[in-house]
Motif scaffolding. Structure first.
Motif, PDB file in Angstrom:
ATOM      1  N   ASP A 145      10.345 -18.724  14.258  1.00  0.00           N
ATOM      2  CA  ASP A 145       9.861 -17.549  13.539  1.00  0.00           C
ATOM      3  C   ASP A 145      10.593 -17.439  12.216  1.00  0.00           C
ATOM      4  O   ASP A 145      11.829 -17.436  12.184  1.00  0.00           O
ATOM      5  CB  ASP A 145      10.095 -16.280  14.372  1.00  0.00           C
ATOM      6  N   THR A 159      12.276 -12.067  12.078  1.00  0.00           N
ATOM      7  CA  THR A 159      12.811 -11.692  13.390  1.00  0.00           C
ATOM      8  C   THR A 159      11.817 -10.942  14.272  1.00  0.00           C
ATOM      9  O   THR A 159      12.184 -10.484  15.350  1.00  0.00           O
ATOM     10  CB  THR A 159      14.059 -10.789  13.204  1.00  0.00           C
ATOM     11  N   SER A 217      14.944 -18.127  15.354  1.00  0.00           N
ATOM     12  CA  SER A 217      14.571 -17.272  14.234  1.00  0.00           C
ATOM     13  C   SER A 217      15.422 -17.629  13.025  1.00  0.00           C
ATOM     14  O   SER A 217      16.647 -17.712  13.123  1.00  0.00           O
ATOM     15  CB  SER A 217      14.788 -15.801  14.630  1.00  0.00           C
TER      16      SER A 217
END
Length: 318
Positions: free
Chosen positions: A132, A135, A171
């Protein structure tokens, strides 16, 4: 786990074929490039995949490897103004990397899971890392704001139903989603909760002077040049952080007029075990049978509208 070996790489040590997939759509797959470069240096086969914002219905029929799974190469015909997957394939080809990038259309959880299974069968993958940019994917549903969760939750829900030896979520870009209303003290609370169950695999900084960072900065600069009207808000800030910039730095025309805080935290991978993250989510079960992205959006909105126990956000104390 040991301080000598980052838990992210310890978890992938025995894996031979790793899918590194952008979870949130668009340019998210670019956030996986430093990780992909490091894994390739260890001799692992890496397959890049992207949940696409591209109008994939415009690409040629021969590009479809399976239902809802396109194989994009430097020569794939498609939109000229916005095609991150082809832009990345062309960049990788110029660098001597394998130049195939898999792309999923913006479908719901059920068809995306089937497409992931087709990709696993095609690649022989024994590991999946959802990446990602930002977040959003680390949020469970009771936070003050969820950012833009639809694509991330679709990817998470799809991957949670896959049978693979190793499944991780990482992330990159901590703090960027404040632009979309995410309160990052609540992200840290979520990571702490996962740490208590042994499912947080720590934070790992991408060294700005290393080859992985250099590759990433070049890839982002190439993407900005190829997509001048829609440069990535997320990737341009991470790239700025990996140049050592700090403060209100704008490399994307889309952030002009807002106040940013580019900083070294944006260049850190925060990694968790995928199944544990999915199990803590408060509404992911509502998305399991979704077929289209509009269903995903409406069910998230229905959950939020009916939920009355949002956590009170706290400010950073220092």
């Amino acid at each position: 786990m040991s301080l000598m070996v980052p838990p992210l790489f310890a978890a992938l040590a025995e894996c031979r074929s790793v899918i590194v997939a952008g979870a949130g759509g668009g340019f998210d797959v670019y956030a996986g490039l430093p990780l992909a470069a490091a894994l390739r240096a260890e001799g692992k086969r890496v397959h890049l995949a992207s949940l696409a914002f591209t109008q994939l219905e415009l690409i040629e029929l021969d590009a479809w490897a399976a239902e809802n799974l396109a194989l994009v190469t430097p020569s794939t015909a498609g939109p000229d103004d916005y095609f991150p997957e082809r832009t990345l394939a062309r960049f990788l080809s110029a660098r001597g990397w394998p130049d195939e990038v898999y792309a999923f259309p913006r479908v719901g959880v059920a068809p995306l899971r089937a497409a992931y299974r087709a990709l696993i069968d095609r690649t022989g993958a024994d590991a999946l890392v959802l990446v990602d940019g930002g977040t959003d994917i680390l949020l469970r549903g009771d936070e003050a704001g969820l950012g833009t969760p639809a694509e991330d939750m679709t990817s998470l829900g799809a991957a949670a139903g896959l049978d693979l030896p190793v499944k991780l979520v990482t992330s990159l870009g901590f703090g960027i989603d404040a632009f979309h209303g995410v309160v990052h003290t609540q992200v840290l609370e979520n990571l702490a909760a996962l740490d208590r169950t042994g499912d947080y695999l720590g934070a790992l900084s991408v060294p700005s002077g290393g080859p992985e960072a250099a590759l990433y900065r070049d890839a982002v600069a190439d993407a900005v040049a190829a997509t001048p009207l829609r440069p990535s808000i997320v990737q341009t800030q991470i790239a700025a952080a990996l140049r050592g910039d700090c403060g209100d730095v704008h490399d994307s025309v889309r952030t002009r007029g807002s106040t940013l805080f580019v900083n070294p935290l944006m260049a850190i991978y925060f990694t968790v075990r995928l199944d544990a993250l999915a199990a803590r989510n408060l509404y992911l079960d509502r998305l399991t049978d979704t077929v289209g992205m509009r269903q995903v959006l409406s069910r998230i909105e229905a959950f939020r509208d009916g939920f009355g126990a949002f956590r009170t956000p706290r400010a950073f104390p220092h």
